[in-house]
Design a protein around this motif. Sequence first.
Motif, PDB file in Angstrom:
ATOM      1  N   PHE A  37       0.822  -1.219   0.000  1.00  0.00           N
ATOM      2  CA  PHE A  37       0.000   0.000   0.000  1.00  0.00           C
ATOM      3  C   PHE A  37       0.851   1.261   0.000  1.00  0.00           C
ATOM      4  O   PHE A  37       0.586   2.198  -0.758  1.00  0.00           O
ATOM      5  CB  PHE A  37      -0.988  -0.004   1.163  1.00  0.00           C
ATOM      6  CG  PHE A  37      -1.910  -1.191   1.149  1.00  0.00           C
ATOM      7  CD1 PHE A  37      -2.566  -1.573  -0.004  1.00  0.00           C
ATOM      8  CD2 PHE A  37      -2.101  -1.944   2.296  1.00  0.00           C
ATOM      9  CE1 PHE A  37      -3.405  -2.675  -0.028  1.00  0.00           C
ATOM     10  CE2 PHE A  37      -2.940  -3.051   2.286  1.00  0.00           C
ATOM     11  CZ  PHE A  37      -3.588  -3.418   1.120  1.00  0.00           C
ATOM     12  N   LEU A  40       2.393   1.838  -3.427  1.00  0.00           N
ATOM     13  CA  LEU A  40       1.474   2.333  -4.461  1.00  0.00           C
ATOM     14  C   LEU A  40       0.993   3.755  -4.197  1.00  0.00           C
ATOM     15  O   LEU A  40       0.605   4.458  -5.134  1.00  0.00           O
ATOM     16  CB  LEU A  40       0.269   1.396  -4.586  1.00  0.00           C
ATOM     17  CG  LEU A  40       0.578  -0.034  -5.024  1.00  0.00           C
ATOM     18  CD1 LEU A  40      -0.702  -0.862  -5.058  1.00  0.00           C
ATOM     19  CD2 LEU A  40       1.299  -0.073  -6.365  1.00  0.00           C
ATOM     20  N   SER A  61      -0.682  -4.861  -9.688  1.00  0.00           N
ATOM     21  CA  SER A  61      -1.555  -4.579  -8.545  1.00  0.00           C
ATOM     22  C   SER A  61      -2.858  -5.349  -8.649  1.00  0.00           C
ATOM     23  O   SER A  61      -3.322  -5.946  -7.668  1.00  0.00           O
ATOM     24  CB  SER A  61      -1.835  -3.072  -8.458  1.00  0.00           C
ATOM     25  OG  SER A  61      -0.625  -2.360  -8.322  1.00  0.00           O
ATOM     26  N   ARG A 102      -6.692  -0.087  -6.392  1.00  0.00           N
ATOM     27  CA  ARG A 102      -6.071   0.009  -5.070  1.00  0.00           C
ATOM     28  C   ARG A 102      -7.084  -0.266  -3.960  1.00  0.00           C
ATOM     29  O   ARG A 102      -6.773  -0.950  -2.977  1.00  0.00           O
ATOM     30  CB  ARG A 102      -5.400   1.373  -4.887  1.00  0.00           C
ATOM     31  CG  ARG A 102      -4.190   1.545  -5.783  1.00  0.00           C
ATOM     32  CD  ARG A 102      -3.366   2.779  -5.496  1.00  0.00           C
ATOM     33  NE  ARG A 102      -4.080   3.900  -4.948  1.00  0.00           N
ATOM     34  CZ  ARG A 102      -4.508   4.958  -5.650  1.00  0.00           C
ATOM     35  NH1 ARG A 102      -4.295   5.040  -6.944  1.00  0.00           N
ATOM     36  NH2 ARG A 102      -5.145   5.941  -5.051  1.00  0.00           N
TER      37      ARG A 102
END
Length: 153
Positions: A37, A40, A61, A102
């Motif tokens: 996390f 990204l 991802s 995400r």
Amino acid sequence: MSETLASSIKTLLKETFEGPGNEGSYYTDSKPNTGVFGTLDGLTAEDASRSINGSTIAAHSDHTRYYLWVIRSMINGIDFEKDWEESWTISTVDEVKWAEIREELHKEYVSLFAEIDTIDLGKWLTNVNATIAHSAYHLGALRQMIKSLEIEK
């Protein structure tokens, strides 16, 4: 023993996705934000869409998200057809799609993390360990891809 095993698995999952805690790192950089996390965070859709050695950060991802979903589906007895190729088809994303990838990755991680305490680890240990190894592999790939982005800028 099962409690200790669950705790160990959760520690390694957490380090892979959230980064190491204050007590140090087992296998990632010991700096903050070095998990999936944090790695990204701050990347734009343009960054995530740039082809690097034939793949994109967005594809890595989403593939990682898909893998988590597959393992959770297996654990929960959901019948499905695996399509590993489909999990690699994302190339170009806009900011909305990038945020969605995400968010869904985070959702799958949180769901699996919560399930560790409720599943039969004797039955699912190899799958859960494979999830850690697979996700750590992609974390390394993502970090190398980002290094390449930094060189190009």
